[in-house]
Design an enzyme around this catalytic site. Structure first.
Site, PDB file in Angstrom:
ATOM      1  N   GLU A  65       0.850  -1.205   0.000  1.00  0.00           N
ATOM      2  CA  GLU A  65       0.000   0.000   0.000  1.00  0.00           C
ATOM      3  C   GLU A  65       0.883   1.251   0.000  1.00  0.00           C
ATOM      4  O   GLU A  65       1.652   1.479   0.942  1.00  0.00           O
ATOM      5  CB  GLU A  65      -0.930  -0.011   1.224  1.00  0.00           C
ATOM      6  CG  GLU A  65      -1.965   1.098   1.143  1.00  0.00           C
ATOM      7  CD  GLU A  65      -3.023   1.028   2.238  1.00  0.00           C
ATOM      8  OE1 GLU A  65      -3.275  -0.058   2.781  1.00  0.00           O
ATOM      9  OE2 GLU A  65      -3.600   2.084   2.533  1.00  0.00           O
ATOM     10  N   LYS A  88      -7.969  -1.122  11.180  1.00  0.00           N
ATOM     11  CA  LYS A  88      -7.266  -1.505   9.939  1.00  0.00           C
ATOM     12  C   LYS A  88      -6.065  -0.577   9.730  1.00  0.00           C
ATOM     13  O   LYS A  88      -4.975  -1.014   9.359  1.00  0.00           O
ATOM     14  CB  LYS A  88      -8.238  -1.440   8.753  1.00  0.00           C
ATOM     15  CG  LYS A  88      -7.695  -2.010   7.456  1.00  0.00           C
ATOM     16  CD  LYS A  88      -6.945  -1.034   6.583  1.00  0.00           C
ATOM     17  CE  LYS A  88      -6.525  -1.653   5.261  1.00  0.00           C
ATOM     18  NZ  LYS A  88      -5.714  -0.735   4.434  1.00  0.00           N
ATOM     19  N   ASP A 126       4.735 -14.222  12.055  1.00  0.00           N
ATOM     20  CA  ASP A 126       3.458 -14.707  11.540  1.00  0.00           C
ATOM     21  C   ASP A 126       2.414 -13.585  11.652  1.00  0.00           C
ATOM     22  O   ASP A 126       1.920 -13.289  12.748  1.00  0.00           O
ATOM     23  CB  ASP A 126       3.067 -15.931  12.389  1.00  0.00           C
ATOM     24  CG  ASP A 126       1.755 -16.564  11.985  1.00  0.00           C
ATOM     25  OD1 ASP A 126       0.957 -15.924  11.292  1.00  0.00           O
ATOM     26  OD2 ASP A 126       1.531 -17.721  12.392  1.00  0.00           O
ATOM     27  N   HIS A 183      -3.214  10.072  -0.368  1.00  0.00           N
ATOM     28  CA  HIS A 183      -3.280   8.723  -0.922  1.00  0.00           C
ATOM     29  C   HIS A 183      -3.116   8.736  -2.423  1.00  0.00           C
ATOM     30  O   HIS A 183      -2.335   7.992  -2.991  1.00  0.00           O
ATOM     31  CB  HIS A 183      -4.664   8.115  -0.610  1.00  0.00           C
ATOM     32  CG  HIS A 183      -4.631   7.157   0.519  1.00  0.00           C
ATOM     33  ND1 HIS A 183      -5.410   6.039   0.566  1.00  0.00           N
ATOM     34  CD2 HIS A 183      -3.909   7.150   1.645  1.00  0.00           C
ATOM     35  CE1 HIS A 183      -5.167   5.394   1.679  1.00  0.00           C
ATOM     36  NE2 HIS A 183      -4.277   6.041   2.351  1.00  0.00           N
TER      37      HIS A 183
END
Ligand code: MEV
Length: 417
Positions: free
Chosen positions: A76, A254, A270, A368
């Site tokens: 991202e 998130k 992990d 963004h």
């Protein structure tokens, strides 16, 4: 020239110069090595090829008075820029303070259909010394390193009989150690009870919660168009919203995991274990809640607090097998589990800060989309030096695939003339 404006080679040279990266590690990064065919084939089943993602660096994250360079692997575009920006803001007010708890992992051994669970629980409780011996024999090396099974508690959830085995895995994440011990304990207790266990496996839930806190002077939060006090108040309001609106809490979290997952992945740990633990913790009160909350102090400053469990290690498993995980361990300064946990929690908090500040100020899309332009250029077929050229021209037009494709065609036409 700023770090983000340099070429990758110049960035590596700057890090070597500052002592953050060894020359040997810089050479490993420069060679952009894939895994050797043997390592790739040994790590997973049915291996076909390799899937590469960029590895970048969040700069200058101040945690408990020390400054860390945090390796992150992500697809991202805005994540590392936001992390560095959040780290810069936090450093202006002294950085992030983190408290970790001792690293422990719990295994569960569960029996179904035990006729007299009270008698079974009493039998198990009376044989704790035997369980310790079984666990030590199953994994002698963790005992030699000062860890291993610490406590066993017996409970009766629903119709089941459950043993919770608290294990100290030392510097490892602990999954393999705990699962080995759990299976050995399951076999022994199964013999005592005359029936096999239903399951023996670690839980990715953890009460060992890491807490990161930062207090920011409101003035440092100002954006080009909005003053710091207003941004601080809006960040507080966004936090309040996440506490009563699950839709918002999920996206808020998130954003936190954007940073944590990327750094966990870069460390060779992990990511799914960390995600599962974090999401379970977000809902541990019975309602899904934000992992980080922000409050204005009476002086108008802003305090953020992030809490989550972080089941990670600094040795073992893929960390030892992946050459780049060794490089990121040295570059990140992850000398022990507590340090890695502290850096991850601080990173999650500043990642959240950067996202909320953007939402409270200009909105998320301006930043963004500026960063997305290069991804769009690549999607439109731009190659090599065309990527930056297409991204630059995209700043002046709507940033969509059609415009990107038109610019690629135009560039090639210009070049052909
Ligand atoms: C985007 O990847 C993450 C954000 O949506 C997080 C948030 O809304 O807090 C910006």
């Amino acid at each position: 020239m700023k770090f983000y404006q340099m070429s990758a080679a110049a960035r590596r040279a700057a890090l070597v110069e500052s002592g953050a990266l060894t020359a040997a590690d810089a050479a490993v990064l420069a060679a952009a090595p894939g895994l050797t065919p043997a390592v790739a084939d040994s790590l997973i089943e049915n291996q076909l090829g390799q899937f590469t993602l960029p590895l970048g660096l969040a700069r200058d994250l101040r945690v408990n008075g020390r400054v860390y360079q945090v390796p992150m692997v992500t697809e991202e575009p805005s994540v590392i820029a936001a992390a560095s920006n959040g780290a810069r803001l936090a450093a202006l007010s002294g950085g992030v303070h983190v408290e970790t708890r001792p690293h422990r992992v719990t295994g569960e051994v569960v029996f179904d259909g035990v006729a007299d669970r009270t008698a079974a629980a009493a039998l198990i409780t009376a044989r704790m010394a035997d369980l310790q011996a079984v666990a030590a024999a199953a994994h002698p090396s963790i005992v030699r390193r000062g860890g291993g099974l610490e406590t066993v508690t017996v409970s009766t959830p629903g119709r089941f009989l459950k043993l919770s085995l608290q294990v100290d895995p030392q510097a490892a994440m602990g999954a393999n150690i705990v699962n080995t011990i759990a299976e050995a304990v399951a076999a022994a207790v199964g013999q005592w009870l005359g029936q096999p266990a239903l399951v023996a496996i670690l839980t990715n839930a953890s009460p060992q919660v890491t807490t990161a806190t930062v207090t920011l002077t409101a003035a440092t939060l100002a954006t080009r168009d909005v003053d710091g006090e207003t941004i601080a108040a809006r960040i507080g309001a966004l936090s309040d919203l996440a506490e009563c609106d699950v839709d918002r809490a999920v996206t808020h979290n998130k954003g936190i995991m954007n940073g944590i997952d990327a750094a966990v992945l870069a460390s060779g740990n992990d990511t799914r274990a960390v995600e599962a633990g974090a999401q379970a913790y977000a809902a541990h009160t019975g309602i899904y809640r934000p992992l980080a909350v922000w409050r204005q102090t009476t002086q108008g400053d802003l305090t953020g607090t992030l809490r989550l469990p972080l089941q990670v290690g600094v040795v073992g498993g893929a960390i030892s097998a992946l050459p780049l995980a060794q490089v990121t361990k040295r570059l990140g300064g992850y000398t022990d589990v507590a340090t890695l946990q502290a850096v991850l929690a601080a990173l999650g908090l500043v990642q959240n800060l950067a996202a909320l500040r953007a939402l409270a100020g200009p909105g998320i899309q301006a930043g963004h989309m500026a960063l997305q332009a290069r991804s769009l250029a690549i999607a439109a077929g731009a190659r090599d030096t065309e990527i930056a050229a297409v991204a630059a021209r995209l700043q002046a037009v709507p940033k969509d695939l059609a415009h990107a494709q038109a610019i690629v065609a135009e560039l090639r036409k210009d070049d052909a003339q």
